[in-house]
Design an enzyme around this catalytic site. Structure first.
Site, PDB file in Angstrom:
ATOM      1  N   CYS A 175    -111.159  41.838  41.509  1.00  0.00           N
ATOM      2  CA  CYS A 175    -111.387  40.381  41.486  1.00  0.00           C
ATOM      3  C   CYS A 175    -111.933  39.907  40.141  1.00  0.00           C
ATOM      4  O   CYS A 175    -111.966  38.703  39.880  1.00  0.00           O
ATOM      5  CB  CYS A 175    -112.320  39.985  42.614  1.00  0.00           C
ATOM      6  SG  CYS A 175    -111.705  40.554  44.203  1.00  0.00           S
TER       7      CYS A 175
ATOM      8  N   HIS B 206    -115.237  33.108  41.689  1.00  0.00           N
ATOM      9  CA  HIS B 206    -114.255  33.897  42.446  1.00  0.00           C
ATOM     10  C   HIS B 206    -114.302  33.448  43.911  1.00  0.00           C
ATOM     11  O   HIS B 206    -115.376  33.203  44.468  1.00  0.00           O
ATOM     12  CB  HIS B 206    -114.596  35.393  42.333  1.00  0.00           C
ATOM     13  CG  HIS B 206    -113.755  36.247  43.228  1.00  0.00           C
ATOM     14  ND1 HIS B 206    -112.374  36.152  43.252  1.00  0.00           N
ATOM     15  CD2 HIS B 206    -114.092  37.194  44.152  1.00  0.00           C
ATOM     16  CE1 HIS B 206    -111.905  37.020  44.139  1.00  0.00           C
ATOM     17  NE2 HIS B 206    -112.920  37.653  44.706  1.00  0.00           N
TER      18      HIS B 206
ATOM     19  N   ASN C   9    -108.503  34.819  49.439  1.00  0.00           N
ATOM     20  CA  ASN C   9    -108.914  35.610  48.275  1.00  0.00           C
ATOM     21  C   ASN C   9    -107.670  36.241  47.651  1.00  0.00           C
ATOM     22  O   ASN C   9    -107.097  37.180  48.209  1.00  0.00           O
ATOM     23  CB  ASN C   9    -109.910  36.679  48.729  1.00  0.00           C
ATOM     24  CG  ASN C   9    -110.433  37.535  47.589  1.00  0.00           C
ATOM     25  OD1 ASN C   9    -109.919  37.468  46.469  1.00  0.00           O
ATOM     26  ND2 ASN C   9    -111.435  38.349  47.862  1.00  0.00           N
TER      27      ASN C   9
HETATM   28  O1  UT7 Z   1    -113.303  39.801  46.601  1.00  0.00           O
HETATM   29  C1  UT7 Z   1    -113.900  41.032  46.376  1.00  0.00           C
HETATM   30  C2  UT7 Z   1    -115.194  41.214  46.993  1.00  0.00           C
HETATM   31  N1  UT7 Z   1    -115.145  41.030  48.421  1.00  0.00           N
HETATM   32  C3  UT7 Z   1    -116.053  40.259  49.004  1.00  0.00           C
HETATM   33  O2  UT7 Z   1    -116.840  39.638  48.326  1.00  0.00           O
HETATM   34  C4  UT7 Z   1    -116.119  40.234  50.517  1.00  0.00           C
HETATM   35  C5  UT7 Z   1    -117.550  40.323  50.972  1.00  0.00           C
HETATM   36  N2  UT7 Z   1    -117.688  40.381  52.416  1.00  0.00           N
HETATM   37  C6  UT7 Z   1    -117.455  39.308  53.217  1.00  0.00           C
HETATM   38  O3  UT7 Z   1    -117.014  38.280  52.755  1.00  0.00           O
HETATM   39  C7  UT7 Z   1    -117.827  39.439  54.657  1.00  0.00           C
HETATM   40  O4  UT7 Z   1    -118.596  40.586  54.861  1.00  0.00           O
HETATM   41  C8  UT7 Z   1    -116.624  39.456  55.630  1.00  0.00           C
HETATM   42  C9  UT7 Z   1    -115.954  38.090  55.647  1.00  0.00           C
HETATM   43  C10 UT7 Z   1    -115.624  40.512  55.190  1.00  0.00           C
HETATM   44  C11 UT7 Z   1    -117.079  39.760  57.047  1.00  0.00           C
HETATM   45  O5  UT7 Z   1    -118.066  38.817  57.453  1.00  0.00           O
HETATM   46  P1  UT7 Z   1    -119.449  39.284  58.080  1.00  0.00           P
HETATM   47  O6  UT7 Z   1    -120.194  38.073  58.425  1.00  0.00           O
HETATM   48  O7  UT7 Z   1    -120.087  40.245  57.095  1.00  0.00           O
HETATM   49  O8  UT7 Z   1    -118.994  40.008  59.389  1.00  0.00           O
HETATM   50  P2  UT7 Z   1    -119.283  41.510  59.865  1.00  0.00           P
HETATM   51  O9  UT7 Z   1    -118.454  42.464  59.076  1.00  0.00           O
HETATM   52  O10 UT7 Z   1    -120.754  41.709  59.919  1.00  0.00           O
HETATM   53  O11 UT7 Z   1    -118.764  41.449  61.347  1.00  0.00           O
HETATM   54  C12 UT7 Z   1    -119.390  40.639  62.344  1.00  0.00           C
HETATM   55  C13 UT7 Z   1    -118.612  40.743  63.638  1.00  0.00           C
HETATM   56  C14 UT7 Z   1    -118.298  42.181  64.028  1.00  0.00           C
HETATM   57  O12 UT7 Z   1    -118.353  42.257  65.447  1.00  0.00           O
HETATM   58  P3  UT7 Z   1    -119.644  42.868  66.186  1.00  0.00           P
HETATM   59  O13 UT7 Z   1    -119.778  44.276  65.647  1.00  0.00           O
HETATM   60  O14 UT7 Z   1    -120.788  41.987  65.773  1.00  0.00           O
HETATM   61  O15 UT7 Z   1    -119.286  42.781  67.613  1.00  0.00           O
HETATM   62  C15 UT7 Z   1    -116.868  42.365  63.600  1.00  0.00           C
HETATM   63  O16 UT7 Z   1    -116.174  43.338  64.341  1.00  0.00           O
HETATM   64  O17 UT7 Z   1    -117.342  40.094  63.475  1.00  0.00           O
HETATM   65  C16 UT7 Z   1    -116.299  40.995  63.863  1.00  0.00           C
HETATM   66  N3  UT7 Z   1    -115.116  40.704  63.065  1.00  0.00           N
HETATM   67  C17 UT7 Z   1    -114.201  39.783  63.406  1.00  0.00           C
HETATM   68  N4  UT7 Z   1    -114.106  38.969  64.480  1.00  0.00           N
HETATM   69  C18 UT7 Z   1    -113.053  38.127  64.525  1.00  0.00           C
HETATM   70  C19 UT7 Z   1    -114.763  41.253  61.866  1.00  0.00           C
HETATM   71  N5  UT7 Z   1    -113.623  40.688  61.455  1.00  0.00           N
HETATM   72  C20 UT7 Z   1    -113.255  39.781  62.383  1.00  0.00           C
HETATM   73  C21 UT7 Z   1    -112.168  38.893  62.498  1.00  0.00           C
HETATM   74  N6  UT7 Z   1    -112.104  38.083  63.575  1.00  0.00           N
HETATM   75  N7  UT7 Z   1    -111.211  38.791  61.554  1.00  0.00           N
END
Ligand code: UT7
Length: 330
Positions: free
Chosen positions: A114, A254, A284
């Site tokens: 990125c 970004h 992204n």
């Molecule tokens: O561009 C390069 C660098 N990349 C980034 O900067 C990305 C950085 N990370 C993020 O933007 C976020 O961490 C994400 C958008 C990828 C994920 O968001 P989050 O708030 O950190 O969610 P999480 O990974 O903590 O997941 C929370 C819950 C989980 O369920 P449980 O374990 O709480 O039951 C996941 O399984 O959300 C669930 N989950 C989803 N639910 C519905 C994960 N992906 C999805 C989805 N739809 N697509």
């Protein structure tokens, strides 16, 4: 003689026509529009079908050369930031040069995820400031759909395809790149990478069966590093150049997650009106996000505007650029 700086003198983006909405994704994986919007800010993304990543670059560069009235034969160097090259080799830059007729240019790809566009612009600035080159094209493009696992809801909802290209030329009015801070930390590899297909895990039936050719991301970990580092480096470049929030006209961040963008803007003391945000329509696009922002906002930019470009990506790679915009849009 006044000091030569490297200025962006034209910007052009390209996104494919095919739109994939959050509702389309609901039919493919266990996700929902509400989750994607509230956790990331994304509503839809573009998907490139039937063409390789270089197609995005060719479209952007052709548009850039046409709008700036530049002869392809006058381009000295093409730097292409991408993590989705057409091939392992030759470089995508090479292919774009050939397809667009930039016969006198040399070029190379730059793998910084990125941060590809800011790494590329920093490199181009050094070639311009040294007097080595006069016309450089910096490209940031990715076809993320080529390396996404559409059975993994944690990654496939985030990314999209697209990108853009900037023409970089010498300037003697003090406009263009004023300062850059670039950082990297290879210890972050395990949190965001493409495990298979390189020399660590060469392509085999086993690597394909284990889906190692797709993006692997531990989102929560990356989020923590991204929030801290993008905000820190943006604050650092302000401090180093004695800039207050009033001095800054635009933050060009970004587009990985609206919450990361908000945290960076808050840290810099910037109101929303000064922050370029288009994550809702493109997702992204990895190396593509910054040129796409500049392209979307080009008409609002004025000569002399102070911009801070800031990015964080896999690797880890991150950094910020303080740039004075060099032209009023026609
Ligand atoms: O561009 C390069 C660098 N990349 C980034 O900067 C990305 C950085 N990370 C993020 O933007 C976020 O961490 C994400 C958008 C990828 C994920 O968001 P989050 O708030 O950190 O969610 P999480 O990974 O903590 O997941 C929370 C819950 C989980 O369920 P449980 O374990 O709480 O039951 C996941 O399984 O959300 C669930 N989950 C989803 N639910 C519905 C994960 N992906 C999805 C989805 N739809 N697509």
């Amino acid at each position: 003689m006044s000091k030569i700086t490297a200025a962006i003198t034209g910007i052009q983006g390209y996104v494919p026509d095919d739109v994939m909405t959050n509702h389309d994704l609901e039919k493919i994986v266990d996700t929902n529009d509400e989750w994607i919007r509230s956790r990331t800010g994304i509503e839809e993304r573009r998907i490139l079908k039937g063409e390789p990543c270089s197609y995005i670059g060719v479209k952007a560069v052709e548009g850039l050369l046409a709008k700036t009235g530049t002869d392809p034969l006058d381009i000295d160097l093409v730097i292409c930031g991408t993590v989705t090259p057409d091939y392992g080799f030759p470089s995508t830059a090479n292919l774009i040069c050939d397809k667009v007729g930039m016969k006198n240019a040399w070029g190379y790809d730059l793998i910084a995820a990125c941060s590809g566009f800011i790494y590329g612009l920093t490199t181009a600035a050094a070639f311009i400031e040294s007097g080595k080159h006069k016309k450089i094209i910096v490209i940031g493009i990715d076809k993320m759909s080529a390396i996404l696992n559409y059975e993994d809801r944690t990654t496939c909802v985030i990314f999209g395809d697209g990108g853009g290209a900037a023409l970089v030329e010498p300037n003697e009015e003090g406009l263009g790149v004023v300062d850059t801070i670039m950082r990297s930390d290879g210890a972050g590899v395990e949190y965001l990478y493409q495990p298979g297909g390189g020399s660590a895990n060469p392509a085999s039936h086993e690597t394909v069966d284990q889906r190692m050719h797709f993006v692997h991301q531990e989102g929560k970990q990356v989020f923590k590093f991204a929030v801290t580092n993008m905000a820190d480096v943006s604050a650092e470049i302000m401090e180093r150049n004695n800039l207050t929030s009033d001095d800054i006209d635009w933050l060009v961040p970004h587009q990985a997650n609206l919450r990361i963008i908000d945290a960076t803007a808050n840290r810099m003391g910037l109101p929303k009106e000064k922050v370029m945000i288009n994550i809702q329509k493109y997702g992204n696009t990895t190396a593509g996000t910054l040129p796409l922002c500049l392209w979307d906002w080009e008409k609002q930019l004025k000569k002399g505007d102070n911009l801070i470009l800031s990015a964080f990506g896999g690797g880890f790679t991150w950094g910020a650029i303080y740039l004075k915009w060099a032209y009023d849009s026609k």
